[in-house]
Design an enzyme around this catalytic site. Structure first.
Site, PDB file in Angstrom:
ATOM      1  N   SER A  10       0.855  -1.190   0.000  1.00 26.32           N
ATOM      2  CA  SER A  10       0.000   0.000   0.000  1.00 26.32           C
ATOM      3  C   SER A  10       0.890   1.239   0.000  1.00 26.32           C
ATOM      4  CB  SER A  10      -0.889   0.013   1.246  1.00 26.32           C
ATOM      5  OG  SER A  10      -1.421   1.329   1.410  1.00 26.32           O
ATOM      6  N   HIS A  35      -0.969  -1.196  -4.431  1.00 31.07           N
ATOM      7  CA  HIS A  35      -2.262  -0.929  -3.786  1.00 31.07           C
ATOM      8  C   HIS A  35      -2.397   0.577  -3.584  1.00 31.07           C
ATOM      9  CE1 HIS A  35      -5.874  -2.045  -1.561  1.00 31.07           C
ATOM     10  NE2 HIS A  35      -5.524  -1.132  -0.660  1.00 31.07           N
ATOM     11  N   ASP A  37      -4.666   3.582  -2.353  1.00 28.69           N
ATOM     12  CA  ASP A  37      -5.783   3.901  -1.461  1.00 28.69           C
ATOM     13  C   ASP A  37      -6.321   5.306  -1.706  1.00 28.69           C
ATOM     14  OD1 ASP A  37      -6.097   1.572   0.268  1.00 28.69           O
ATOM     15  OD2 ASP A  37      -4.072   2.024   0.965  1.00 28.69           O
ATOM     16  N   MET A  39      -8.966   8.089  -0.639  1.00 31.43           N
ATOM     17  CA  MET A  39      -9.837   8.491   0.473  1.00 31.43           C
ATOM     18  C   MET A  39     -10.332   9.916   0.253  1.00 31.43           C
ATOM     19  SD  MET A  39      -7.686   6.976   3.674  1.00 31.43           S
ATOM     20  CE  MET A  39      -6.879   5.380   3.596  1.00 31.43           C
ATOM     21  N   HIS A  71      -8.145   1.036  -4.616  1.00 30.75           N
ATOM     22  CA  HIS A  71      -9.132   0.796  -3.553  1.00 30.75           C
ATOM     23  C   HIS A  71      -9.844   2.114  -3.274  1.00 30.75           C
ATOM     24  CE1 HIS A  71      -9.665  -0.167   1.052  1.00 30.75           C
ATOM     25  NE2 HIS A  71     -10.820   0.002   0.434  1.00 30.75           N
ATOM     26  N   MET A  73     -12.154   4.471  -1.428  1.00 29.11           N
ATOM     27  CA  MET A  73     -12.878   4.742  -0.179  1.00 29.11           C
ATOM     28  C   MET A  73     -13.494   6.118  -0.346  1.00 29.11           C
ATOM     29  SD  MET A  73      -9.955   3.183   2.309  1.00 29.11           S
ATOM     30  CE  MET A  73      -8.740   3.305   1.013  1.00 29.11           C
ATOM     31  N   MET A 142     -11.594  -5.973   4.520  1.00 29.58           N
ATOM     32  CA  MET A 142     -10.845  -5.065   5.390  1.00 29.58           C
ATOM     33  C   MET A 142     -10.635  -5.754   6.733  1.00 29.58           C
ATOM     34  SD  MET A 142     -10.340  -2.408   3.560  1.00 29.58           S
ATOM     35  CE  MET A 142      -9.426  -1.565   4.842  1.00 29.58           C
ATOM     36  N   ASP A 184      -6.802  -6.551   3.708  1.00 29.05           N
ATOM     37  CA  ASP A 184      -6.209  -5.209   3.782  1.00 29.05           C
ATOM     38  C   ASP A 184      -6.263  -4.677   5.210  1.00 29.05           C
ATOM     39  OD1 ASP A 184      -5.353  -2.616   3.355  1.00 29.05           O
ATOM     40  OD2 ASP A 184      -6.992  -2.067   1.996  1.00 29.05           O
TER      41      ASP A 184
HETATM   42  C1  DX5 Z   1      -6.682   1.452   5.152  1.00 28.57           C
HETATM   43  C2  DX5 Z   1      -6.098   1.178   3.781  1.00 28.57           C
HETATM   44  C3  DX5 Z   1      -4.986   0.175   3.792  1.00 28.57           C
HETATM   45  C4  DX5 Z   1      -3.814   0.554   4.635  1.00 28.57           C
HETATM   46  C5  DX5 Z   1      -2.966  -0.646   4.901  1.00 28.57           C
HETATM   47  O1  DX5 Z   1      -7.827   2.197   5.018  1.00 28.57           O
HETATM   48  O2  DX5 Z   1      -7.094   0.686   2.918  1.00 28.57           O
HETATM   49  O3  DX5 Z   1      -4.598  -0.167   2.489  1.00 28.57           O
HETATM   50  O4  DX5 Z   1      -3.037   1.562   4.059  1.00 28.57           O
HETATM   51  O5  DX5 Z   1      -1.903  -0.264   5.714  1.00 28.57           O
HETATM   52  P1  DX5 Z   1      -1.306  -1.187   6.849  1.00 28.57           P
HETATM   53  O6  DX5 Z   1      -0.731  -2.415   6.176  1.00 28.57           O
HETATM   54  O7  DX5 Z   1      -0.265  -0.331   7.462  1.00 28.57           O
HETATM   55  O8  DX5 Z   1      -2.418  -1.550   7.780  1.00 28.57           O
HETATM   56 ZN    ZN Z   2      -6.562  -0.311   0.937  1.00 28.95          ZN
END
Ligand code: DX5
Ligand code: ZN
Length: 235
Positions: A10, A35, A37, A39, A71, A73, A142, A184
């Site tokens: 990630s 990966h 992310d 948000m 991903h 969010m 998750m 994840d």
């Molecule tokens: C959380 C993200 C993850 C996160 C994982 O909302 O979707 O992808 O960055 O990070 P670690 O491995 O540090 O939990």
């Molecule tokens: Zn993620």
């Protein structure tokens, strides 16, 4: 026969001041997916990166063979899906709570040439899969509540992974089509083997892989990725 396991670093935990180098180095050290992310400070209480950043990493990711695993969010999802497809995403996953029309959003991702997936928060039931298995290429569970890297793995995810694995195996037996099962949050070399035994085949890892700083050793991720692979080899 040994199973294929994919590791998905990630980049949320990477050093954004040198993101291209981070991606090159982490994929070259034996990982598979980038990966990514996304948000929006609305669906989750944090704000990260969007299609512009995806577009700017697509070349380096393609050069080193990294699949971009987006991903989402964000809420809603339909407005932004085409932007990510255009920006080079290979896989786009979203949370069922963030789409008013899940079937339509999944089809939209596929029609734009990407693999599609649904993401399940720790308290979100798997029944959202009941009528859309044929439109899903990845199921992402998750193992933390989404929003931040560096949280602790929630143990009840193991039982849920087994349930998701059973659904996938039944579907694959009936159709011959593979569906990835990704996990994840809070994954590390200590728990990855148990997570694999519960049925996951694709592992997101942020904090366990990336160490902040301006280290210029190209091989700096070999050790930690090697530890994750070694744990997986015990499964
Ligand atoms: C959380 C993200 C993850 C996160 C994982 O909302 O979707 O992808 O960055 O990070 P670690 O491995 O540090 O939990
Ligand atoms: Zn993620």
């Amino acid at each position: 026969m040994s199973k294929t396991y994919r590791i998905a670093p990630s980049i949320l935990s990477a050093n954004f001041a040198k993101l291209g180098q981070e991606i090159d180095d982490v994929i070259s050290s034996g990982t598979d997916f980038v990966h990514f992310d996304v948000m929006d400070n609305h669906f989750v209480p944090n704000l990260t990166i969007g299609p512009l950043v995806c577009e700017s990493i697509r070349e380096i990711a393609a050069k080193v063979g990294g699949i971009i695993d987006v991903h989402l969010m964000v809420e809603p999802v339909d407005r932004i899906i085409p932007d990510f497809a255009k920006a080079g995403a290979n896989i786009i996953t979203f949370h069922p709570e963030a789409s008013k029309h899940i079937d339509r959003s999944l089809s939209m991702v596929r029609d734009l040439g990407c693999k599609a997936g649904l993401v399940f928060n720790p308290a979100t039931p798997l029944h959202y899969l009941d009528y859309v298995m044929d439109k899903v290429d990845m199921i992402l569970l998750m193992s933390v509540n989404p929003g931040f890297g560096g949280q602790k793995f929630i143990p009840s995810t193991l039982g849920k992974l087994k349930e998701a694995r059973a659904r996938i195996d039944a579907y694959t037996a009936a159709t011959g089509r593979e569906i990835y099962l990704e996990v994840d949050g809070g994954v590390n070399a200590q728990n990855i083997a148990d997570i694999a035994r519960a049925g996951a085949d694709t592992f997101v890892a942020g904090n366990a892989i990336f160490t902040k700083g301006l280290d210029t050793d190209k091989n700096r991720y070999n050790t930690v990725v090697g530890e994750l692979r070694a744990s997986l080899a015990t499964v």
